[in-house]
Enzyme design. Structure first.
Site, PDB file in Angstrom:
ATOM      1  N   ASN A   9     -23.624 -22.134 -27.802  1.00 38.85           N
ATOM      2  CA  ASN A   9     -24.886 -21.414 -27.998  1.00 38.85           C
ATOM      3  C   ASN A   9     -25.194 -20.691 -26.688  1.00 38.85           C
ATOM      4  O   ASN A   9     -25.645 -21.306 -25.730  1.00 38.85           O
ATOM      5  CB  ASN A   9     -25.998 -22.422 -28.350  1.00 38.85           C
ATOM      6  CG  ASN A   9     -27.349 -21.751 -28.502  1.00 38.85           C
ATOM      7  OD1 ASN A   9     -27.454 -20.522 -28.506  1.00 38.85           O
ATOM      8  ND2 ASN A   9     -28.389 -22.554 -28.631  1.00 38.85           N
ATOM      9  N   GLU A 169     -30.355 -32.433 -31.899  1.00 34.27           N
ATOM     10  CA  GLU A 169     -30.547 -32.079 -30.494  1.00 34.27           C
ATOM     11  C   GLU A 169     -31.870 -32.632 -29.984  1.00 34.27           C
ATOM     12  O   GLU A 169     -32.925 -32.033 -30.226  1.00 34.27           O
ATOM     13  CB  GLU A 169     -30.570 -30.550 -30.335  1.00 34.27           C
ATOM     14  CG  GLU A 169     -29.311 -29.862 -30.774  1.00 34.27           C
ATOM     15  CD  GLU A 169     -29.172 -28.506 -30.082  1.00 34.27           C
ATOM     16  OE1 GLU A 169     -28.182 -28.331 -29.364  1.00 34.27           O
ATOM     17  OE2 GLU A 169     -30.061 -27.659 -30.236  1.00 34.27           O
ATOM     18  N   GLY A 175     -30.746 -28.725 -21.844  1.00 30.97           N
ATOM     19  CA  GLY A 175     -30.852 -28.003 -20.581  1.00 30.97           C
ATOM     20  C   GLY A 175     -31.393 -28.846 -19.430  1.00 30.97           C
ATOM     21  O   GLY A 175     -31.729 -28.325 -18.380  1.00 30.97           O
TER      22      GLY A 175
HETATM   23  P1  PGA Z   1     -27.636 -27.454 -23.392  1.00 27.90           P
HETATM   24  O1  PGA Z   1     -28.237 -26.729 -24.703  1.00 27.90           O
HETATM   25  O2  PGA Z   1     -26.211 -27.789 -23.707  1.00 27.90           O
HETATM   26  O3  PGA Z   1     -27.781 -26.442 -22.289  1.00 27.90           O
HETATM   27  O4  PGA Z   1     -28.464 -28.671 -23.168  1.00 27.90           O
HETATM   28  C1  PGA Z   1     -27.930 -27.192 -25.974  1.00 27.90           C
HETATM   29  C2  PGA Z   1     -28.654 -26.368 -27.005  1.00 27.90           C
HETATM   30  O5  PGA Z   1     -29.817 -26.003 -26.788  1.00 27.90           O
HETATM   31  O6  PGA Z   1     -28.098 -26.025 -28.069  1.00 27.90           O
END
Ligand code: PGA
Length: 253
Positions: A9, A169, A175
């Site tokens: 993503n 998630e 993040g």
């Molecule tokens: P991340 O994001 O791997 O940066 O934590 C995952 C997402 O929001 O799909």
């Protein structure tokens, strides 16, 4: 069919040139995707055509949009329809990412409409669910996620639900560098699968791919993906680095 999926993503990152460079770098590293595995790149709308062209002829590699609108066409300035995506040959779209729920007020009801329009037009929704930190701290994650599934997906028939990919998630892990432990991931993935089993039966539930998302990196992917109910990952930050993301693809079961 239940697939093992590594989905990138990109969110609102990279320029066209940087995106091309990243895809070139990833595709240049040899990787063997088995028939039950897929790598998916969810790129910004303006890069869909470029990305689609880059992966042409690559086995089990797909391009996804990060969103779509709930209506087929019409006076909705700035929106993108599934018909438009389909005309580019796009087969997947992320629906209900927590950032869209939070910053663009996307409700469970709206997401149900988006899921419907995807399925009606042969596009696979990658449906995101997951709880915020306060909910996890109060141990309310199961009820919260169950409600998201119920309100956005449980109106679907058995034939339709097997076409949906789920991405669990936890918002507190997105993040933040704070990944759910593999036990935490397995526990809630098993719960999600049990919810599908209760509604649609075991056989259907066992055919649904449930991805984990939230700070998936090359160094935790093997452990996360080795869990029986974790069928791969939806990856933000680490998908912007070629060697990291290829390692994550190679961590698929
Ligand atoms: P991340 O994001 O791997 O940066 O934590 C995952 C997402 O929001 O799909």
């Amino acid at each position: 069919m239940r697939k093992q999926i590594a989905a990138a993503n990109w969110k609102m990152n990279l320029t066209l040139q940087k995106g091309e460079e990243l895809l070139d770098a990833i595709l240049a590293i040899p990787q063997e995707l088995k028939t039950n595995q897929a790598a998916i790149f969810a790129v910004p709308f303006p890069y869909l055509a470029m990305a689609k062209q880059k992966v042409a002829g690559k086995q089990n590699v797909f391009i996804a949009a990060q969103n779509c609108y709930s209506k087929l066409n019409g006076a909705y300035t700035g929106e993108t329809s599934v018909e438009m995506l389909q005309s580019l040959g796009i087969q997947y779209v992320i629906i209900g990412h927590s950032e869209r729920r939070e910053y663009f007020n996307e409700s469970n009801q709206l997401l149900a409409e988006k899921v419907n329009i995807c399925l009606e037009n042969n596009i696979t929704p990658i449906f995101c669910c997951g709880e915020a930190l306060e909910i996890r701290e109060a141990n309310g994650q199961n009820a919260f996620v169950a409600n998201q599934l119920e309100q956005s997906l449980f109106h679907l028939s058995a034939e339709e639900i097997v076409k949906v990919v789920i991405a669990y998630e936890p918002i507190w892990a997105i993040g933040t560098g704070k990944t759910a432990t593999s036990n935490q991931a397995q526990e809630i993935h098993a719960f999600i699968r049990a919810e599908f089993a209760a509604k649609y039966g075991e056989a259907i539930a066992n055919n649904i791919s449930i991805l984990y998302g939230g700070s998936v990196k090359a160094n935790n992917a093997v452990e996360l993906f080795s869990q029986p109910d974790v069928d791969g990952g939806l990856v933000g930050g680490a998908s912007l680095n070629a060697t990291e993301f290829v390692a994550i693809i190679n961590a698929l079961k």
